[in-house]
Design a protein around this motif. Structure first.
Motif, PDB file in Angstrom:
ATOM      1  N   ASN A   1       0.825  -1.205   0.000  1.00  0.00           N
ATOM      2  CA  ASN A   1       0.000   0.000   0.000  1.00  0.00           C
ATOM      3  C   ASN A   1       0.863   1.262   0.000  1.00  0.00           C
ATOM      4  OD1 ASN A   1      -2.886   1.019   0.366  1.00  0.00           O
ATOM      5  ND2 ASN A   1      -1.837   2.059   2.047  1.00  0.00           N
TER       6      ASN A   1
ATOM      7  N   GLU B   1       1.058   3.957  -3.015  1.00  0.00           N
ATOM      8  CA  GLU B   1       0.811   5.396  -2.830  1.00  0.00           C
ATOM      9  C   GLU B   1       1.923   6.226  -3.467  1.00  0.00           C
ATOM     10  OE1 GLU B   1       0.384   6.020   1.324  1.00  0.00           O
ATOM     11  OE2 GLU B   1      -1.660   5.210   1.428  1.00  0.00           O
TER      12      GLU B   1
ATOM     13  N   THR C   1      -6.581   9.688  -5.116  1.00  0.00           N
ATOM     14  CA  THR C   1      -6.596   8.345  -4.529  1.00  0.00           C
ATOM     15  C   THR C   1      -6.164   7.331  -5.584  1.00  0.00           C
ATOM     16  OG1 THR C   1      -8.902   7.961  -5.155  1.00  0.00           O
ATOM     17  CG2 THR C   1      -8.487   8.983  -2.998  1.00  0.00           C
ATOM     18  N   ALA C   2      -5.894   6.114  -5.126  1.00  0.00           N
ATOM     19  CA  ALA C   2      -5.477   5.053  -6.045  1.00  0.00           C
ATOM     20  C   ALA C   2      -6.594   4.726  -7.038  1.00  0.00           C
ATOM     21  CB  ALA C   2      -5.091   3.804  -5.255  1.00  0.00           C
TER      22      ALA C   2
END
Length: 729
Positions: free
Chosen positions: A361, A365, A399-400
């Protein structure tokens, strides 16, 4: 008759009665034992019991202080580093949650039955691996020696891994952690990041350059790495001190070394689940890919993992169980330890992928931020139109999910020139699919993830202390697999043998702490144990089921356990397990033949690994490791077959009890004590009938046992006559 004559007669009668009373009161204690004894004629079909059972010799053999201590020892031996850094990798590589299905099936087919078999023979015969297989068949005594050789090879490099863990443990008491950032290099004009570190990563650089100071090839020794040499010495000192008194010393340490890893794993699991992205890692781990289950490679790797996870063939299982009481429920132990091992692997997998999900994660990011900046530059340069970007997208806090939406739109619109834009798809799954195992997982991937933990030094200390304890638990069983058989066979002092073994292993182990030492660890790991252990366990199975006799072995189990084991084990041992092991042996040989023998060398200039083939001398070493490990089997077979060494293990043995000790000696058949029972002169005594076991048994004491190979010892006539010379018996 005159009156006075009657008086004289009465007085004489009284004297006789008193004399008899005096005789009875002064009777030797040995007569009490003799009066309580009884003549017993045992048929060969009746249950067999060890010669040592019920004797003082059994009392002289060390024993576990408690059942818990024994279970912790077996768990500590079977649960090792492979549960933490091998099982999660195989689970990820071979279908996620679907991999658990073949693993469980093979655990039931070869894992538990063979583990139960080793526990049972160790407990039944109460000897180490050499003594056990000598008892069953002297010609197969080489199986025990082969186990000792494999244990020694594995101990050589396994303790090096403990040394690596000790080094990282010692470096964890600082904040920030030394592998948190790339080091800076200063020259006369300016300061810059170390190029090798910049091309790889901080943790990768620290592992290869700071810890190992690795050379570029196997042939380039580079001299000793003194930091690792000191850590290796510390590891062997720890093992020596723990093992010097046998299970009396190592058994107490098991309470900590076996239980502490579970405390750490649970702490890591709880902490990991609170981290952002951990659920993604666990979901990825247990998402089943059922189609992969049908591939033969998955079943081969699952069988190999089951085999090595339980420590089969090493002799440690047999050694530990030989210190048990003979009526211990070893079936319960086999099932319990096997499933503890399995659930430990699952727990470790949860921890690893919770942490790797968190790491993925963070990397994802960074990927989103870097590629968002690229898109903004392309928009300013006019390479991309603002109309492509949805209005709700804010690149300053993207955001992803939003990035992947923009990525898909650009890929569709700019299909032909998309590759030239240099944009990357930032998917957590892509990062999680990068399979990492072994030292790469423990010393690179996991250490990198821990640098992002709050209070990272604390978690680093806990993690590497856990690795040290996992390694020590396995080392105790491995060293016990060497020490116990040799002590049982050659009657040497355990303390002296332990010190000598550890000293020799340390000096040989110096090849693993050279700058090229990591390549030798890979070599030994690949070639010293896999094939030899498979052959050893196949021979163990054949020895019990074919040589000793599966029916007799089942009767022994019934005698020990107090109940008949399931017929499931009968068919597993006799048919299924040998067949599966043979298939696994063939598959391993084929796999070894198809895979080019070599190792991954670290290239400093490129800061990456590169596959190198072994040089000619390296291939000779690899072959020698396999040959040396299995060579004792044919050597002992030929020596015993051709009677090159006078061996009395197959002959009749006379066992006499004298001053609380068993004395074994060759029987003189011409003057055997059986003649005393039958009332015949020595010349009239017929040849011994091996179908009957004739001896005198103490009331309340267990029956005595047959000699090796089912041939009965004769002459168990008297018992515990203190201070009486043997000739008087």
């Amino acid at each position: 008759m005159p009156k006075n004559s009657k008086v004289v007669k009465r007085e004489l009668d009284d004297e006789v009665i008193e004399s008899v009373k005096d005789l009875l009161s002064n009777e030797d204690s040995s007569d009490d034992a003799f009066k309580k004894s009884e003549l017993i004629v045992d048929d060969q079909e009746e249950k067999d019991v060890d010669v040592e059972e019920g004797s003082d010799v059994e009392d002289e053999r060390p024993a576990w202080n408690s059942k818990l201590q024994y279970i912790l020892a077996q768990v500590g031996f079977s649960v090792g580093l492979g549960n933490v850094w091998r099982f999660p990798y195989l689970c990820q590589k071979n279908g996620g949650g679907a991999y658990l299905v073949p693993y469980l099936i093979l655990l039931l087919i070869i894992g538990i039955p063979l583990f139960f078999l080793e526990l049972a023979v160790g407990q039944r015969i109460r000897r180490g691996s050499i003594g056990v297989w000598n008892y069953i068949s002297p010609k197969l005594g080489g199986i025990g020696f082969a186990s000792c050789v494999v244990c020694f090879f594995v101990a050589l490099y396994y303790n090096v891994i403990i040394g690596w863990s000790l080094f990282y443990f010692s470096q964890s008491f600082q904040h920030p952690l030394p592998w948190d950032q790339c080091p800076l290099v200063k020259n006369t004009s300016h300061t810059f990041v170390e190029p090798e570190c910049e091309k790889s990563s901080a943790t990768t650089y620290y592992w290869y350059r700071e810890a190992l100071n690795i050379s570029s090839s196997l042939s380039e020794s580079g001299g000793l790495n003194w930091k690792m040499t000191i850590c290796l010495l510390a590891a062997w000192v720890m093992v020596c001190l723990a093992m010097i008194k046998g299970i009396q010393s190592s058994g107490k340490i098991m309470y900590f070394s076996s239980l502490f890893p579970y405390v750490v794993l649970l702490c890591f699991l709880i902490r990991g689940l609170l981290l952002n992205g951990s659920v993604d890692g666990i979901r990825h781990m247990f998402t089943p890919k059922l189609e992969i289950m049908l591939e033969p490679k998955v079943w081969r790797e699952a069988a190999t993992q089951v085999f090595f996870a339980l420590g089969l063939g090493f002799g440690g299982v047999i050694a530990f169980s030989s210190y048990n009481k003979r009526d211990n429920n070893c079936h319960f132990d086999a099932v319990l330890v096997s499933f503890i091992n399995f659930f430990t692997s699952v727990l470790a997998t949860l921890v690893v992928f919770a942490v790797l999900g968190f790491k993925a994660n963070i990397i994802n990011e960074k990927c989103v931020i870097q590629n968002s900046e690229k898109i903004l530059k392309l928009l300013k340069l006019g390479n991309l139109s603002q109309d492509m970007i949805p209005h709700h997208i804010n690149f300053s806090s993207i955001t992803a999910e939003d990035y992947n939406l923009v990525y898909d739109i650009i890929q569709k619109v700019k299909e032909e020139e998309f590759d030239s834009l240099g944009l990357k798809s930032c998917q957590i799954e892509d990062e999680l699919n990068k399979a990492v195992q072994g030292t790469g997982l423990a010393f690179i991937a996991f250490t990198e993830a821990m640098t992002h933990f709050p209070a990272s030094p604390f978690w680093s200390v806990m993690f590497f202390l856990m690795l040290v304890n996992l390694g020590l638990g396995s080392m105790f069983g491995t060293i016990e697999g060497i020490i116990t058989p040799i002590v049982d066979t050659f009657k040497v002092r355990k303390e002296i043998l332990t010190v000598i073994c550890c000293l020799v292993a340390f000096f040989i182990g110096l090849i693993f702490v050279q700058r090229s030492g990591n390549y030798f660890v890979t070599m030994f790991d690949d070639y010293s144990a896999t094939l030899p252990l498979l052959i050893v366990v196949i021979l163990e199975n054949i020895a019990v089921t074919r040589i000793y006799g599966i029916d007799k072995f089942m009767e022994d189990l019934k005698d020990m356990l107090g109940f008949s084991p399931s017929q499931y084990y009968y068919y597993m041992w006799k048919y299924v397990s040998p067949l599966v092991l043979l298939c696994l042996l063939v598959a391993s040989i084929v796999q070894m033949g198809l895979s080019p023998p070599g190792y991954n060398a670290w290239i400093e200039d490129m800061a990456t690994e590169e596959f190198h083939s072994y040089p000619t001398w390296g291939m000779i070493v690899c072959i020698s490791l396999m040959v040396l490990a299995i060579l004792p089997v044919p050597i002992v077979f030929m020596v015993r077959r051709c009677n090159l060494i006078d061996d009395s293990s197959g002959s009749l043995a006379s066992v006499s009890y004298k001053r609380g000790r068993i004395i074994k000696e060759p029987v003189n058949l011409e003057g055997d004590n059986t003649s005393l029972i039958h009332g015949k002169s020595p010349s009239e005594v017929p040849s011994p009938n091996f179908g009957k076991n004739i001896y005198r048994k103490q009331t309340g004491s267990p029956t005595l046992d047959t000699a090796p190979n089912g041939r009965y010892g004769i002459g168990y006539l008297m018992a515990d006559m203190p201070d009486m010379p043997e000739s008087d018996l």
